[in-house]
Write an enzyme that holds these catalytic residues in place. Structure first.
Site, PDB file in Angstrom:
ATOM      1  N   CYS A 135       0.770  -1.327  -0.248  1.00 22.89           N
ATOM      2  CA  CYS A 135       0.035  -0.056   0.021  1.00 22.89           C
ATOM      3  C   CYS A 135       0.840   1.233  -0.082  1.00 22.89           C
ATOM      4  O   CYS A 135       0.400   2.370  -0.596  1.00 22.89           O
ATOM      5  CB  CYS A 135      -0.976  -0.077   1.057  1.00 22.89           C
ATOM      6  SG  CYS A 135      -2.289  -1.095   0.903  1.00 22.89           S
TER       7      CYS A 135
ATOM      8  N   HIS B  58      -0.465 -10.253  -4.410  1.00 30.68           N
ATOM      9  CA  HIS B  58       0.452 -10.265  -5.265  1.00 30.68           C
ATOM     10  C   HIS B  58       0.613 -11.402  -6.388  1.00 30.68           C
ATOM     11  O   HIS B  58       0.649 -12.543  -5.713  1.00 30.68           O
ATOM     12  CB  HIS B  58       1.718  -9.460  -4.868  1.00 30.68           C
ATOM     13  CG  HIS B  58       2.324 -10.412  -3.735  1.00 30.68           C
ATOM     14  ND1 HIS B  58       1.979 -10.357  -2.669  1.00 30.68           N
ATOM     15  CD2 HIS B  58       3.485 -11.262  -3.908  1.00 30.68           C
ATOM     16  CE1 HIS B  58       2.641 -11.074  -1.920  1.00 30.68           C
ATOM     17  NE2 HIS B  58       3.542 -11.451  -2.585  1.00 30.68           N
TER      18      HIS B  58
ATOM     19  N   HIS C 287       3.713 -13.056  -8.450  1.00 33.90           N
ATOM     20  CA  HIS C 287       5.112 -13.032  -9.165  1.00 33.90           C
ATOM     21  C   HIS C 287       5.022 -13.254 -10.487  1.00 33.90           C
ATOM     22  O   HIS C 287       4.355 -14.304 -10.938  1.00 33.90           O
ATOM     23  CB  HIS C 287       5.641 -14.220  -8.312  1.00 33.90           C
ATOM     24  CG  HIS C 287       5.931 -14.088  -6.921  1.00 33.90           C
ATOM     25  ND1 HIS C 287       7.163 -13.528  -6.326  1.00 33.90           N
ATOM     26  CD2 HIS C 287       5.018 -14.284  -5.781  1.00 33.90           C
ATOM     27  CE1 HIS C 287       6.717 -13.372  -5.110  1.00 33.90           C
ATOM     28  NE2 HIS C 287       5.678 -13.785  -4.635  1.00 33.90           N
TER      29      HIS C 287
HETATM   30  P1  AMP Z   1       5.287 -13.574  -0.961  1.00 31.99           P
HETATM   31  O1  AMP Z   1       6.299 -14.545  -0.495  1.00 31.99           O
HETATM   32  O2  AMP Z   1       4.845 -14.042  -2.181  1.00 31.99           O
HETATM   33  O3  AMP Z   1       4.689 -12.527   0.152  1.00 31.99           O
HETATM   34  O4  AMP Z   1       6.494 -12.586  -1.620  1.00 31.99           O
HETATM   35  C1  AMP Z   1       6.662 -11.280  -1.362  1.00 31.99           C
HETATM   36  C2  AMP Z   1       7.808 -10.667  -2.089  1.00 31.99           C
HETATM   37  O5  AMP Z   1       7.790  -9.383  -2.038  1.00 31.99           O
HETATM   38  C3  AMP Z   1       9.328 -11.186  -1.960  1.00 31.99           C
HETATM   39  O6  AMP Z   1       9.432 -11.817  -3.133  1.00 31.99           O
HETATM   40  C4  AMP Z   1       9.933 -10.005  -1.664  1.00 31.99           C
HETATM   41  O7  AMP Z   1      11.362 -10.075  -2.194  1.00 31.99           O
HETATM   42  C5  AMP Z   1       9.095  -8.944  -2.352  1.00 31.99           C
HETATM   43  N1  AMP Z   1       9.365  -7.654  -1.485  1.00 31.99           N
HETATM   44  C6  AMP Z   1       9.263  -7.287  -0.187  1.00 31.99           C
HETATM   45  N2  AMP Z   1       9.461  -5.992  -0.070  1.00 31.99           N
HETATM   46  C7  AMP Z   1       9.604  -5.440  -1.368  1.00 31.99           C
HETATM   47  C8  AMP Z   1       9.932  -4.177  -1.578  1.00 31.99           C
HETATM   48  N3  AMP Z   1       9.612  -3.185  -0.690  1.00 31.99           N
HETATM   49  N4  AMP Z   1      10.077  -3.898  -2.877  1.00 31.99           N
HETATM   50  C9  AMP Z   1       9.860  -4.757  -3.940  1.00 31.99           C
HETATM   51  N5  AMP Z   1       9.756  -6.198  -3.632  1.00 31.99           N
HETATM   52  C10 AMP Z   1       9.668  -6.452  -2.135  1.00 31.99           C
HETATM   53 ZN    ZN Z   2      -1.832  -3.206   1.421  1.00 32.69          ZN
END
Ligand code: AMP
Ligand code: ZN
Length: 113
Positions: free
Chosen positions: A9, A101, A103
């Site tokens: 957010c 989200h 990937h």
């Molecule tokens: P998940 O395990 O599916 O919740 O993946 C979260 C992803 O968000 C991970 O691959 C992190 O490297 C990525 N992530 C976390 N913080 C950030 C950020 N500030 N900017 C970009 N990617 C992020």
């Molecule tokens: Zn959010």
């Protein structure tokens, strides 16, 4: 909709930095801060939805926008049309950020599921 202390957010509202690669009314696509493939992007709805299990019927526009953004990103990656899409839902599935989200993984070293 904006949740306090949610990193995604904050990125959407520009209160935290990120490398934004594409954006429209419903979703934003950013570079993952810790890439697991040559191209590792995150497609994030602009509404704070926790996971797929939390999707409401009125969230269909966001669900569709995620796939349409994946198509758009795939087209942007010249010569790299193949991609893998992964959504982790819940701690047991490895979800770390509790804002839905997707990937987007592409390049020669696409990780296995
Ligand atoms: P998940 O395990 O599916 O919740 O993946 C979260 C992803 O968000 C991970 O691959 C992190 O490297 C990525 N992530 C976390 N913080 C950030 C950020 N500030 N900017 C970009 N990617 C992020
Ligand atoms: Zn959010």
């Amino acid at each position: 909709m904006n949740e306090k202390n949610c990193i995604f957010c904050k990125i959407i509202s520009r209160t935290s930095p990120a490398t934004i690669v594409a954006e429209n009314e419903h979703v934003i696509a950013i570079k993952d801060i810790s890439p697991k493939a040559p191209v590792h992007l995150l497609i994030i709805p602009k509404k704070h939805i926790v996971d797929v299990q939390s999707l409401l019927p009125e969230d269909n526009v966001y669900a569709a926008a995620i796939l349409q953004m994946a198509r758009q990103l795939s087209a942007m990656e010249t010569g790299r049309r193949d991609c893998k899409l992964i959504i982790n839902n819940g701690v047991g599935a490895g979800q770390l950020v509790f804002h839905l989200h997707c990937h987007f993984l592409s390049g020669k070293k696409i990780v296995e599921v």
